[in-house]
Design a protein around this motif. Sequence first.
Motif, short mmCIF file in Angstrom:
data_model
loop_
_atom_site.label_atom_id
_atom_site.label_comp_id
_atom_site.label_asym_id
_atom_site.label_seq_id
_atom_site.Cartn_x
_atom_site.Cartn_y
_atom_site.Cartn_z
N THR A 1 0.81 -1.22 0.00
CA THR A 1 0.00 0.00 0.00
C THR A 1 0.85 1.27 0.00
O THR A 1 0.34 2.35 -0.23
CB THR A 1 -0.95 0.03 1.22
N ALA A 2 2.14 1.14 0.26
CA ALA A 2 3.03 2.30 0.27
C ALA A 2 3.37 2.72 -1.15
O ALA A 2 3.36 1.91 -2.08
CB ALA A 2 4.30 1.98 1.05
N LYS A 3 3.70 3.98 -1.33
CA LYS A 3 3.98 4.56 -2.65
C LYS A 3 4.99 3.75 -3.45
O LYS A 3 4.77 3.41 -4.60
CB LYS A 3 4.45 6.00 -2.50
N ASP A 4 6.12 3.45 -2.85
CA ASP A 4 7.19 2.72 -3.55
C ASP A 4 7.19 1.22 -3.24
O ASP A 4 8.09 0.50 -3.66
CB ASP A 4 8.55 3.31 -3.20
N GLY A 5 6.21 0.77 -2.49
CA GLY A 5 6.13 -0.65 -2.14
C GLY A 5 6.89 -1.01 -0.88
O GLY A 5 6.97 -2.18 -0.51
N TYR A 6 7.46 0.00 -0.22
CA TYR A 6 8.23 -0.24 1.00
C TYR A 6 7.85 0.79 2.04
O TYR A 6 7.49 1.91 1.72
CB TYR A 6 9.75 -0.11 0.74
N ILE A 7 7.95 0.38 3.27
CA ILE A 7 7.81 1.31 4.37
C ILE A 7 9.13 1.26 5.14
O ILE A 7 9.68 0.19 5.39
CB ILE A 7 6.61 0.95 5.26
N HIS A 8 9.66 2.43 5.42
CA HIS A 8 10.91 2.50 6.17
C HIS A 8 11.06 3.86 6.80
O HIS A 8 10.46 4.83 6.37
CB HIS A 8 12.13 2.21 5.27
N GLN A 9 11.87 3.88 7.84
CA GLN A 9 12.19 5.14 8.47
C GLN A 9 13.32 5.76 7.68
O GLN A 9 14.31 5.10 7.39
CB GLN A 9 12.61 4.92 9.92
N GLY A 10 13.19 7.00 7.34
CA GLY A 10 14.23 7.69 6.58
C GLY A 10 15.30 8.26 7.49
O GLY A 10 15.64 9.43 7.39
N TYR A 11 15.81 7.42 8.36
CA TYR A 11 16.77 7.91 9.34
C TYR A 11 18.21 7.81 8.84
O TYR A 11 18.59 6.87 8.16
CB TYR A 11 16.65 7.13 10.65
N LEU A 12 18.97 8.82 9.22
CA LEU A 12 20.42 8.83 9.04
C LEU A 12 20.98 8.48 10.42
O LEU A 12 20.61 9.11 11.41
CB LEU A 12 20.90 10.21 8.60
N VAL A 13 21.83 7.48 10.47
CA VAL A 13 22.33 7.00 11.75
C VAL A 13 23.83 7.31 11.83
O VAL A 13 24.60 6.94 10.95
CB VAL A 13 22.07 5.48 11.90
N LEU A 14 24.20 7.98 12.89
CA LEU A 14 25.61 8.32 13.14
C LEU A 14 26.22 7.23 14.00
O LEU A 14 25.75 6.95 15.10
CB LEU A 14 25.70 9.68 13.84
N ILE A 15 27.25 6.59 13.47
CA ILE A 15 27.89 5.47 14.15
C ILE A 15 29.36 5.79 14.34
O ILE A 15 30.03 6.25 13.41
CB ILE A 15 27.70 4.17 13.33
N ASP A 16 29.86 5.54 15.52
CA ASP A 16 31.26 5.85 15.80
C ASP A 16 32.18 4.71 15.36
O ASP A 16 31.72 3.68 14.86
CB ASP A 16 31.46 6.23 17.27
N LYS A 17 33.46 4.91 15.55
CA LYS A 17 34.45 3.92 15.12
C LYS A 17 34.37 2.61 15.87
O LYS A 17 34.88 1.60 15.42
CB LYS A 17 35.87 4.50 15.26
N ASP A 18 33.70 2.63 17.01
CA ASP A 18 33.51 1.42 17.80
C ASP A 18 32.17 0.76 17.50
O ASP A 18 31.72 -0.10 18.26
CB ASP A 18 33.62 1.74 19.29
N ARG A 19 31.53 1.19 16.42
CA ARG A 19 30.24 0.65 15.94
C ARG A 19 29.08 0.87 16.90
O ARG A 19 28.16 0.08 16.96
CB ARG A 19 30.38 -0.83 15.60
N ARG A 20 29.15 1.97 17.63
CA ARG A 20 28.05 2.33 18.52
C ARG A 20 27.22 3.43 17.86
O ARG A 20 27.77 4.36 17.26
CB ARG A 20 28.59 2.84 19.85
N ILE A 21 25.91 3.32 18.01
CA ILE A 21 25.03 4.37 17.50
C ILE A 21 25.17 5.59 18.38
O ILE A 21 25.01 5.52 19.59
CB ILE A 21 23.56 3.89 17.48
#
Length: 124
Positions: free
Chosen positions: A76-96
Motif C-alpha cells: 500500500t506504500a507509494k514505492d512498495g516499502y515502508i521504512h524510516q528515513g533515518y540517518l544513523v551516526l555510528i562511531d568507530k567502535d560501531r556504537r550508534i
Amino acid sequence: MHRNLMTVYNDFKTNPDVMFVSHTIDFKYDKPHVLKKYAQKLGVDGPKWQFLYGTKDSVYTLAEKNYLVAVGEDSTAKDGYIHQGYLVLIDKDRRIRGAYDGTKEDQVEQLRKDIPVLLAEYKK
C-alpha cells in the motif's frame, strides 16, 4: 533523504575519518549497476560514500538489529516499502551515537553539528 545527506557529504567528503554508507531496501530493483548510476547522478564519486546492496533478509536484519530502524515491504506504500528515513551516526567502535530524520532539514543540520563533536572525542 539522499539529497539532504548530500549537504553533510559535501561538508565531510575530504575528512578521512568520516564514511557514508547507504543500504538499499529495494533489493529487487537496486542492483549494483543501478546504485552506481544513482551515485553518479547525485554527484558522488569514489569510495567515501558506498551504496550497498544485499539480500532482503540481510539488509532488513541489519536495519532492524544493528541500526534499530524499521523497514519492510508494504504493497500500500507509494514505492512498495515502508521504512524510516533515518540517518544513523555510528562511531568507530560501531556504537550508534545519533539518529536523525533524513527528510527534515533541521535534523540533518543537527547531524552536521554532531559529526565534529564526535570526531573531537577521538582526538583526545
